[in-house]
Structures are given as structure tokens and as C-alpha cells.
Design a protein around this motif. Structure first.
Motif, mmCIF file in Angstrom:
data_model
loop_
_atom_site.group_PDB
_atom_site.id
_atom_site.type_symbol
_atom_site.label_atom_id
_atom_site.label_comp_id
_atom_site.label_asym_id
_atom_site.label_seq_id
_atom_site.Cartn_x
_atom_site.Cartn_y
_atom_site.Cartn_z
ATOM 1 N N GLU A 32 0.810 -1.222 0.000
ATOM 2 C CA GLU A 32 0.000 0.000 0.000
ATOM 3 C C GLU A 32 0.841 1.268 0.000
ATOM 4 O OE1 GLU A 32 -2.727 -0.275 3.201
ATOM 5 O OE2 GLU A 32 -3.964 -1.835 2.240
ATOM 6 N N ASN A 33 2.132 1.147 0.327
ATOM 7 C CA ASN A 33 3.028 2.303 0.300
ATOM 8 C C ASN A 33 3.775 2.433 -1.017
ATOM 9 O OD1 ASN A 33 2.459 3.106 3.018
ATOM 10 N ND2 ASN A 33 3.761 1.414 3.732
ATOM 11 N N GLY A 34 3.495 1.524 -1.949
ATOM 12 C CA GLY A 34 4.152 1.572 -3.248
ATOM 13 C C GLY A 34 5.474 0.838 -3.311
ATOM 14 N N ASN A 35 5.813 0.105 -2.265
ATOM 15 C CA ASN A 35 7.048 -0.673 -2.269
ATOM 16 C C ASN A 35 6.847 -1.958 -3.061
ATOM 17 O OD1 ASN A 35 8.483 1.138 -0.479
ATOM 18 N ND2 ASN A 35 7.192 0.327 1.168
ATOM 19 N N VAL A 36 7.724 -2.213 -4.014
ATOM 20 C CA VAL A 36 7.587 -3.376 -4.891
ATOM 21 C C VAL A 36 7.992 -4.639 -4.140
ATOM 22 C CG1 VAL A 36 8.297 -4.417 -7.071
ATOM 23 C CG2 VAL A 36 8.111 -1.926 -6.878
ATOM 24 N N PHE A 37 7.138 -5.653 -4.197
ATOM 25 C CA PHE A 37 7.493 -6.947 -3.610
ATOM 26 C C PHE A 37 8.640 -7.561 -4.415
ATOM 27 C CE2 PHE A 37 2.862 -6.729 -2.488
ATOM 28 C CZ PHE A 37 3.057 -6.576 -1.113
ATOM 29 N N ARG A 38 9.559 -8.205 -3.730
ATOM 30 C CA ARG A 38 10.738 -8.749 -4.406
ATOM 31 C C ARG A 38 10.365 -9.675 -5.558
ATOM 32 N NH1 ARG A 38 14.473 -11.221 0.156
ATOM 33 N NH2 ARG A 38 12.443 -11.811 0.979
ATOM 34 N N ARG A 39 9.325 -10.464 -5.362
ATOM 35 C CA ARG A 39 8.922 -11.419 -6.398
ATOM 36 C C ARG A 39 8.357 -10.715 -7.636
ATOM 37 N NH1 ARG A 39 4.743 -11.275 -2.655
ATOM 38 N NH2 ARG A 39 2.701 -10.689 -3.522
ATOM 39 N N SER A 40 8.053 -9.413 -7.512
ATOM 40 C CA SER A 40 7.340 -8.709 -8.576
ATOM 41 C C SER A 40 8.184 -7.672 -9.302
ATOM 42 C CB SER A 40 6.091 -8.017 -7.993
ATOM 43 O OG SER A 40 5.216 -8.963 -7.412
ATOM 44 N N TYR A 41 9.495 -7.642 -9.058
ATOM 45 C CA TYR A 41 10.326 -6.646 -9.729
ATOM 46 C C TYR A 41 10.287 -6.807 -11.246
ATOM 47 C CZ TYR A 41 12.478 -4.208 -5.799
ATOM 48 O OH TYR A 41 12.690 -3.410 -4.720
ATOM 49 N N GLY A 42 10.282 -8.057 -11.716
ATOM 50 C CA GLY A 42 10.224 -8.282 -13.153
ATOM 51 C C GLY A 42 8.969 -7.689 -13.762
ATOM 52 N N LYS A 43 7.837 -7.915 -13.117
ATOM 53 C CA LYS A 43 6.570 -7.369 -13.599
ATOM 54 C C LYS A 43 6.560 -5.838 -13.497
ATOM 55 C CE LYS A 43 3.577 -9.314 -14.817
ATOM 56 N NZ LYS A 43 3.202 -9.632 -16.224
ATOM 57 N N PHE A 44 7.115 -5.307 -12.417
ATOM 58 C CA PHE A 44 7.180 -3.856 -12.224
ATOM 59 C C PHE A 44 7.990 -3.196 -13.337
ATOM 60 C CE2 PHE A 44 9.222 -0.104 -10.203
ATOM 61 C CZ PHE A 44 8.079 0.611 -9.877
ATOM 62 N N ARG A 45 9.142 -3.780 -13.678
ATOM 63 C CA ARG A 45 9.971 -3.230 -14.751
ATOM 64 C C ARG A 45 9.252 -3.344 -16.093
ATOM 65 N NH1 ARG A 45 13.740 -6.361 -12.165
ATOM 66 N NH2 ARG A 45 13.826 -7.818 -13.923
ATOM 67 N N GLN A 46 8.578 -4.466 -16.303
ATOM 68 C CA GLN A 46 7.866 -4.659 -17.565
ATOM 69 C C GLN A 46 6.766 -3.610 -17.747
ATOM 70 O OE1 GLN A 46 4.700 -7.506 -17.990
ATOM 71 N NE2 GLN A 46 5.834 -8.545 -19.600
ATOM 72 N N ILE A 47 6.029 -3.356 -16.684
ATOM 73 C CA ILE A 47 4.956 -2.352 -16.746
ATOM 74 C C ILE A 47 5.526 -0.980 -17.105
ATOM 75 C CG2 ILE A 47 3.342 -1.040 -15.300
ATOM 76 C CD1 ILE A 47 2.746 -3.734 -13.870
ATOM 77 N N ASN A 48 6.625 -0.606 -16.471
ATOM 78 C CA ASN A 48 7.215 0.697 -16.747
ATOM 79 C C ASN A 48 7.822 0.768 -18.141
ATOM 80 O OD1 ASN A 48 7.260 2.841 -14.477
ATOM 81 N ND2 ASN A 48 7.512 0.904 -13.388
ATOM 82 N N ARG A 49 8.400 -0.320 -18.609
ATOM 83 C CA ARG A 49 8.922 -0.337 -19.975
ATOM 84 C C ARG A 49 7.775 -0.158 -20.972
ATOM 85 N NH1 ARG A 49 11.496 1.274 -24.061
ATOM 86 N NH2 ARG A 49 11.977 -0.260 -25.674
ATOM 87 N N TYR A 50 6.672 -0.812 -20.702
ATOM 88 C CA TYR A 50 5.499 -0.691 -21.567
ATOM 89 C C TYR A 50 5.002 0.753 -21.605
ATOM 90 C CZ TYR A 50 0.642 -1.441 -23.093
ATOM 91 O OH TYR A 50 -0.560 -1.386 -23.755
ATOM 92 N N LEU A 51 4.940 1.386 -20.451
ATOM 93 C CA LEU A 51 4.458 2.761 -20.396
ATOM 94 C C LEU A 51 5.434 3.739 -21.056
ATOM 95 C CD1 LEU A 51 2.815 2.971 -16.859
ATOM 96 C CD2 LEU A 51 1.746 2.573 -19.088
ATOM 97 N N GLU A 52 6.722 3.413 -21.050
ATOM 98 C CA GLU A 52 7.685 4.227 -21.787
ATOM 99 C C GLU A 52 7.360 4.213 -23.279
ATOM 100 O OE1 GLU A 52 11.492 2.644 -20.896
ATOM 101 O OE2 GLU A 52 11.554 3.410 -18.846
#
Length: 383
Positions: A145-165
Motif C-alpha cells: 500500500e506504500n508503493g514498495n515493490v514486492f521482491r517477487r514482482s520486480y520483473g513485472k514492475f519493470r515490464q509495466i514501466n517499460r510498456y508505459l515508456e
């Protein structure tokens, strides 16, 4: 080989690798005793470091995911016989005395995922920075809820941001005076569809009408429930087939990993609607495998794996030329792969011209020459 390739691909595309130890020399003349591959942080990006252990020295090489995958596969087919793989989900032992018939055993995970924090500078460059809560990321289990990325989800987090770029790069081509209409073919669990809505509606303050389409009823039910929970009124999901989908049109068409000719039907629909932007990551390009015939290349085409890869690139190349012939500027760019596939080429097409332009006519001629040279007639030919 397919099983070995698929296994190695899955390990690196998942973003869950902790460590891979490749050992068991095939030849006594091989000076390297073992190779250890692990994820590392370099300038805020998650890469992979290959550590080569010799009798009297150790050397290192830093690689991106695709190169690390290629290296591991090469080592297991040419230099070494086995690998011990530790991921956040499971442990795996790969024995490939004969690469075409690997023996793969799995067991419970015994190691914890290392905490590879993203650097401060890299956070600034993310469109959705870590530490700034986004409701859809919390709801989908990518961040707390504070926006901290779960360790297991870094790959998905990077993918989402790459997509938005990539979306930000084509944003100027979307209409600015009315509701933006978007169709996402084969949306799956819709992480990127929700990200697109968040970017356009919440960040850009645009009115949007986004449709996510998929064949799986349970997936659509889940996505619809999430959209309702989040109050995303401009986002709806429906069960349907890309080839049969009817619509009044869309300003932007997205198709990520639509299998085989489903990509073609999505592109055909997009062009028929005169869509301004197309983002497509093709997958499983099998159509031309049985069609391709070429006397010059026949000695190479007899090898199945080479035939498969050549037809994969040929399929996407023909798609790109066909889009150019319809007035689109086309680029083939690298896109972070999804967890279930290593496919990472995106076709980015923006409508800037007309089919009557010299550039479009040239693209059509090039398309036709390639089809004649390889004796193929792909589904995109209907465009």
C-alpha cells in the motif's frame, strides 16, 4: 532440445532466478570448471552476471536476460552436462548428457530471493516510481500500500514501466480532443491493460474507453472484478476471439503475445479501423513453417530449429512491410518478455502516411518480392 530451450527460457524470462550453477565438463580440454549465473544490479537495472571459474582464476561477464539465456543454453549443449538452478519458486536439476533428451527434476525452493533494490536515480526515470502507490499495482499484488515493490514482482514492475515508456513515446499520435478508444486483444490477466488505463486516465487526465478482450472466461471475470473494485469506469473486459471481434474502431490497438495468426487478425482489424497506433508483440509464428520453400536456403531449412527461427523473423518482417504499405511508420523494438515466453520483439506502428505514398508502394513491392522468394502466403496478405 525444445524441452531444454523452453526450460532455460522460462528460468530467465520469469525474473525469479536466484542462481544457476552449470558444471560437469563434456571434454577434459575445457579449461573452465563451472559457470555460475546470478542476477545483479547495474545502474538500477537488473542484469545477470556470469562467473567463469578456472583452475587459477575467476572471470566475470555482465549480460542482459536474452544474452544470459543464450549463454546458458550454449553451455549446456556444448560445454557442460548439468545445471543446478535455484529460483524463488523451485529448485531444479538439469542433466543433459544428451541435450535432445534432458532429464529435469524439480523440488521445493531452498533459497530466498535476494533483495535487489532499484537505485534512487532509476526510480526517478520510472513513469510509475517505486514508493508512490498506484491502486492497480496494490490490487494486483505488485506493490504494498506504500508503493514498495514486492521482491517477487520486480520483473513485472519493470515490464509495466517499460510498456508505459513505449506508450509515452506514441502518446502524441493519439487524438487530443476527444475520448481515446483502445482495444487490447488477448489481454490475459491485464497487468498492462490496467497500467495503460492508469497512465492515460489517472496521470494524463484523459477520458478513455479501453476494451480488454480474451478467450478465457475466468480471466475476464477476474479482470472485470478488479476494474469494478478500482472504479475504472472507462475500462471493460469481454470474452471474444480476435478474428471475429466487431467494433466501430479504435485509436490504438494493443496485442501482446496473441498466438500465431491471431496477431495477423488483430493487425488487419487495426488497419481497417484506421487506428493511429498499433503495439504488437507476436508469438508462436508457426504459419510459414510448412509453407517456406527456397532452393538457395534449402540446405539450411532442413534443420528444424533454424527453419523455425527463420520463419519467425520472416513472419514479423512481412507484417512490418505490410503495415508500411498501408501508411504506417514501423519500428521493431525490444520489449521485456512476459513470464510464460521469451518473445520480446514488439512491432510499433504509427499511422503517418497513406498507401499511395512512394514509401508505401516501395514497402509493398518489397513484401511481394519476399513472398515470391520464399513461396509463402501469410495471413497478413489479406490486409
Amino acid at each position: 532440445m525444445n524441452r531444454l530451450e523452453d526450460t532455460v527460457s522460462r528460468v530467465f524470462s520469469s525474473g525469479r532466478l536466484i542462481k544457476m550453477i552449470i558444471s560437469g565438463k563434456r571434454r577434459k580440454s575445457c579449461e573452465c570448471r563451472k559457470v555460475t549465473v546470478r542476477p545483479v544490479q547495474i545502474k538500477g537495472e537488473i542484469s545477470y552476471q556470469a562467473e567463469f571459474t578456472f583452475e587459477k582464476k575467476v572471470t566475470h561477464e555482465n549480460l542482459d536476460a536474452s544474452r544470459a539465456e543464450a549463454l546458458a543454453l550454449k553451455l549446456l549443449t556444448e560445454e557442460f552436462k548439468q545445471a543446478d538452478v535455484f529460483t524463488a519458486d523451485e529448485d531444479m536439476h538439469i542433466l543433459c548428457s544428451k541435450p535432445e533428451r534432458p532429464h529435469i527434476t524439480t523440488g521445493p525452493a531452498t533459497k530466498d530471493m535476494p533483495a535487489l533494490e532499484l537505485s534512487h536515480n532509476r526510480k526517478k526515470n520510472y513513469i510509475i516510481p517505486e514508493g508512490e502507490p498506484a491502486a492497480f499495482l496494490v490490487r494486483l499484488g505488485v506493490t504494498d500500500e506504500n508503493g514498495n515493490v514486492f521482491r517477487r514482482s520486480y520483473g513485472k514492475f519493470r515490464q509495466i514501466n517499460r510498456y508505459l515508456e513505449i506508450v509515452e513515446d506514441v502518446y502524441e499520435y493519439l487524438p487530443g480532443d476527444r475520448t481515446v478508444r483502445i482495444i487490447d486483444f488477448g489481454c490475459g490477466k491485464a497487468y498492462l491493460t490496467f497500467a495503460l488505463y492508469h497512465y492515460l486516465h489517472d496521470m494524463k487526465k484523459r477520458d478513455v474507453d479501453i476494451i480488454g478482450l480474451d478467450l478465457k472466461k475466468d480471466v475476464i471475470s477476474f479482470c472485470s472484478g478488479v476494474a469494478k473494485d478500482l472504479g475504472y469506469d472507462g475500462l471493460r473486459f469481454t470474452v471474444g476471439d480476435i478474428a471475429d471481434f466487431k467494433s466501430e474502431g479504435a485509436d490504438m490497438v494493443v496485442t501482446l503475445h496473441a498466438c500465431d495468426t491471431a496477431t495477423d487478425y488483430a493487425l488487419i482489424n487495426a488497419v481497417s479501423w484506421n487506428s493511429r497506433v498499433i503495439l504488437s508483440v507476436p508469438c508462436c509464428q508457426h504459419e510459414l513453417f510448412k509453407q517456406i520453400k527456397n532452393e538457395i536456403h534449402q540446405p539450411m531449412l532442413k534443420y528444424g530449429i533454424l527453419r523455425d527461427r527463420l520463419t519467425e523473423y520472416l513472419t514479423d518482417g512481412l507484417r512490418g512491410l505490410k503495415l508500411e504499405s498501408k501508411g504506417y511508420d514501423v519500428a521493431m523494438i525490444e520489449f521485456t518478455s512476459l513470464e510464460h515466453t521469451a518473445r520480446n520483439i514488439m512491432i510499433k506502428a504509427v499511422k503517418t502516411g497513406s498507401p499511395d505514398s512512394p514509401k508505401s508502394r516501395k514497402a509493398l513491392e518489397e513484401y511481394q518480392r519476399l513472398c515470391e522468394f520464399y513461396h509463402v502466403k501469410p495471413t497478413i496478405d489479406r490486409l
